[in-house]
Design an enzyme around this catalytic site. Structure first.
Site, PDB file in Angstrom:
ATOM      1  N   GLU A  44       0.757  -1.326   0.122  1.00 18.38           N
ATOM      2  CA  GLU A  44       0.136  -0.129   0.061  1.00 18.38           C
ATOM      3  C   GLU A  44       1.054   1.394  -0.096  1.00 18.38           C
ATOM      4  OE1 GLU A  44      -2.456  -0.139   3.435  1.00 18.38           O
ATOM      5  OE2 GLU A  44      -3.645   1.654   2.775  1.00 18.38           O
ATOM      6  N   LYS A 118      -9.009   2.734  -2.728  1.00 18.06           N
ATOM      7  CA  LYS A 118      -9.263   2.079  -1.423  1.00 18.06           C
ATOM      8  C   LYS A 118     -10.788   2.567  -1.042  1.00 18.06           C
ATOM      9  CE  LYS A 118      -7.146   1.130   3.155  1.00 18.06           C
ATOM     10  NZ  LYS A 118      -6.054   1.476   3.753  1.00 18.06           N
ATOM     11  N   CYS A 154      -5.690  -3.240   1.387  1.00 16.47           N
ATOM     12  CA  CYS A 154      -5.626  -3.566   2.964  1.00 16.47           C
ATOM     13  C   CYS A 154      -7.211  -3.625   3.641  1.00 16.47           C
ATOM     14  CB  CYS A 154      -4.912  -2.582   3.855  1.00 16.47           C
ATOM     15  SG  CYS A 154      -4.042  -2.872   5.344  1.00 16.47           S
TER      16      CYS A 154
END
Lengths: 565, 565
Positions: A44, A118, A154
């Site tokens: 990330e 994200k 994530c």
């Protein structure tokens, strides 16, 4: 049948260092290509470092990151690597709102594909992402030679629903995730169980690539892995090291072929190594070449000195013994033994003449006189730091930090505190583990850690012992008055640490703690100490906010930040 | 025709002090009832104090707050005040998720009506509400004697859409809002314009009740008000004081009748008063009765001493002159003059003997020797703090804090820093304003401030001057080496402060700053200084997180917190 080779690029980046991070990405893509990988997955926010906190809000930083991603795509193509699909994390901009996004881009054929944003932005514990980023709102499937690669970043796999649920519906051959998941004792198993659950949900293998290295007060442990659709562990990278792992996906196979699986670490080794990597990376990323610290002969400073020696070599550790009129001979001997074991530099600076000089003017007694001793030591440690360019390391542990059992501007001085998140009982356990490892042949710097990838056993320790046994076994004392013991002011650590764990880690209130079986007096003592110590844990004075943007709560920037535009 | 009298209860609460806050609510409801009010509106999270940060996550705290709200409702009814509608802010629990909510409850007829949950949870600047609370999802209209009262909490009126838009559609007679809006220079007008816009949107008057007082590094300025549907200011409460204002709503009238409108403050008086109130409340809520500080003769320490005298009286200020071999006679005279003006206690503690004692052991030169002087002073200030139970106040301003032009553990020591958010040029302006106010008869403690509600002109100043003119007019110097001036290391403050404002307040990057017309060398100097000083602004050492819950980023609790369960 489609076969695709994925490279899991578990690297250590630095927040704000776009040039350095881009160079490292180039180097790993070359290595992946030499190993015939077609897809390379980085952690990330690879390009920017992670977490970038409010640096994301600076427009010049986002523009520079965008330029750097384009430069990378161009260079990779120029180097003949345009065929690879290189998934890199970076910061993007939502052009409607001009707000930042936590973005995965794919570099391919000389071009930056603006990929996936994200979706779930964690905002609990150490995470402040909802504060900083705008959430993405669509799932993305990459088509690589006919294989359907679903992607997630994530937190997207930690929450039910959202992009993973969409991908399950759309149907994918593999779920490829990039992560910046900070280290936490026991978290390895939680991550694995989570990935197994998501693999079952999407009916496909899950690739989990995590960053490694220290960034301010976070340590990322790496430990990237791949689990098959049925939960089988297929690949596992080592913890705490940079590493390039490989996974060969066969889209037609019911079960995938396992690859390299790194062994798990002993729980004590894991925590010890996390602390050493945190210190080592904090020093490297902030350009410190050595540390200085006070050595009292006690266990906390001994363990921190051992960690420092493991991080940067004993010759870069400057120990300072600062005995007072209350220091026992045993303490001075223990400090000298430690220094001999780790090969540190060692100076003795008695504080009695300084203490007497102050007392001629100030005539202090009681706690004020005790604090004076600790503060004279703080001044000396900082004098070494300033005059020799060394990082002052603080030696406080979590038990004393929690209870405020320390002197601000005294023993609490320093830029980094390697054991501030270890309860005292854990300090003893790790010290014993380090001595066992030394007896088994692990010398200084023999840890499995970023920057020590050759994995040798380090510089041998004389006598095969690192931390003087006496420092481990004697009763803890601040030695600020005759015969003082920690147990005069605090419950015994075996009990104290249990109460602290319940009160802090599990947020048990008073009624809960009594129900846990702790006695009322202990509970009230510990709660009072912990609640009152909050101000000590933020040494910089509070002050009123009167402008639109004040330092402190308003402006949250990383300390380790190489960005200079 | 329906007429309703609203009381605007602008009070100062303390985070965690459920008993104290409840008692104050009782007292104000009684006062409101004596003035024939039917509805009493308190600020956001009245009962718990605001902002409670992660204290909201503690179950025992939420249960205690709930019990206290019930106690309040019962007591009010027992006192014959059950007919009133009392809108109080508190923390609630969403029983589905067991997560906290930012809630308005209405106490009426002995019962707690679980009222309205805040919809928009700000998570920028100083706010962390999305981190802590679960958002409400429905608008609420109270019916009081046939009048339709729409309600909202703070951020709900700052965002378009959401509950206010729903209320506009449903139709209301008045919009009643409770707020915890921190002070910021110039924000008064922004709030008014916002309320005017919302009043037009809902076609009804808007009641805006704000909290007043200091909480850690926030100051709430009060300044509650009512605007009519057409934007006319109807009622305005004074800033920085507790106050009970009244508004008489006539649901049939096209225009409402104006009430009391407090005059606006001079901009310098406003900022000065915010700083004094912040210090005064920090002391009161953390049980400090006096302060100590180093007095160098310079303008920063002079202004802070003046603020402290205004907060708690000159007799509770302990000034410490700590001259070195580099201190000019002028500086010592200026410090003595200040002390005489404000009636402070005053000690002289020369640091040369202490400096020489250190130097016999350490032999420092350059910056290390300069820092040594500052740290000796820090030790002395803390010795006064510890031995006399005084709050050490730090005297750094925002310009030097931004640039790191200070010594950590030296001049930066202290528990509270009243001028940390004032640029140096503002420090001079406020000093000049305070002297003008003194010349006009405003003595010590003559400010318009919580705890000084009688609004007298304070204790007269001898000669009608507070801050020695010489401290204001001389060139700033740290006096850590012969002939040193701040301008040796920093751009002139008139220029520096402009660059800092652009770089910090407006987040201009390097290219933006050059486009602003600043020269390249100045821009690069300032950016380098500011970026490197981040670590100094968080004095407590960073350290690796290795457990589930570490101090620091994980756990965000107020320093001022009276909760003890």
């Amino acid at each position: 049948m489609t076969q695709i080779r994925f490279a899991l690029a578990q690297i250590d980046t630095c927040v704000g260092d776009l040039d350095g991070n881009a160079d490292k990405i180039m180097q790993y893509v070359h290595l992946a290509a030499r190993n015939r990988a077609q897809v390379v997955v980085f952690p990330e926010m690879t390009l920017t470092g992670y977490p970038i906190e409010d640096l994301a809000l600076r427009g010049t930083f986002r523009r520079a990151a965008w330029d750097k991603a384009n430069w990378l795509a161009t260079e990779l193509a120029a180097d003949g690597l345009g065929d690879l699909y290189v998934a890199v994390g970076t910061v993007g901009t939502d052009h409607a709102s001009d707000k930042p996004r936590n973005r995965m881009v794919v570099l391919h054929d000389g071009v930056v594909w603006a990929g996936y944003d994200k979706h779930f932005l964690p905002n609990y514990g150490v995470f402040d992402e909802f504060r900083i980023f705008t959430a993405g709102d669509r799932s993305v499937v990459l088509d690589v030679d006919g294989a359907r690669i679903g992607v997630a970043i994530c937190e997207d796999i930690w929450q039910d629903g959202g992009p993973v649920a969409e991908l399950a519906e759309r149907g994918i051959d593999v779920l490829m995730t990039m992560n910046g998941s900070p280290y936490e004792e026991g978290k390895t198993h939680v991550r694995h169980e989570l990935a197994v659950r998501r693999a079952a949900e999407v009916h496909a293998p899950v690739i989990y690539v995590n960053q490694v290295g220290g960034q301010d007060d976070l340590v990322f442990d790496g430990g990237s892995f791949v689990v098959d659709a049925d939960g089988t562990m297929l690949v596992r990278s080592p913890m705490f090291m940079e590493h390039l792992g490989f996974f060969d996906l066969d889209t037609m196979a019911a079960k995938q072929t396992p690859g390299e699986i790194a062994p798990e670490l002993d729980p004590d080794e894991e925590v010890y190594t996390a602390c050493v990597l945190g210190l080592k990376d904090y020093m490297a990323k902030n350009h410190f070449h050595g540390v200085c610290l006070g050595l009292s002969g006690g266990i906390d400073s001994a363990l921190v000195a051992a960690m420092a020696a493991d991080a940067v070599g004993g010759e870069h550790v400057q120990g300072i013994s600062m005995p007072s009129m209350y220091s026992s001979d045993g303490s001075k001997d223990d400090a000298a033994d430690l220094v001999a074991n780790i090969g540190a530099k060692y100076d003795i600076q008695p504080i009695e003449p300084l203490f007497n000089a102050y007392q001629q003017q100030l005539h202090l007694d009681g706690v004020a006189a005790e604090n004076l001793q600790a503060r004279i030591r703080g001044v000396i440690v900082m004098a070494y730091s300033n005059s020799k360019g060394l990082l002052a390391v603080a030696t406080g542990n979590k038990s004393e930090l929690a209870c405020g059992y320390s002197t601000i501007y005294g023993d609490a001085v320093g830029g980094y505190a390697p054991i501030k998140d270890l309860l005292k009982t854990r300090v003893w356990e790790l010290s014993r583990w380090r001595n066992r490892a030394a007896a088994a042949g692990m010398g200084i710097g023999g840890l499995h850690i970023v920057g020590n990838e050759q994995g040798d056993s380090g510089t041998p320790l004389p006598g095969g012992v690192m931390i003087p046994v006496n420092s481990i076994e004697k009763a803890p004392s601040a030695e600020l008055r005759p015969g003082q013991k920690d147990s005069d002011s605090l419950p015994e650590y075996a009990l104290l640490d249990q109460v602290l764990a319940a009160y802090i880690e599990h947020a048990h209130g008073r009624a809960d703690l009594l129900a846990d079986g702790f006695d009322e007096q202990t509970v009230d003592t510990v709660m009072r100490l912990v609640d009152r110590a909050e101000w000590k844990r933020r040494q910089y004075p509070l002050g009123p906010k009167v402008t639109a943007l004040a330092f402190g709560r308003d402006r949250r920037l990383p300390v380790t930040n190489a960005f200079r535009e």
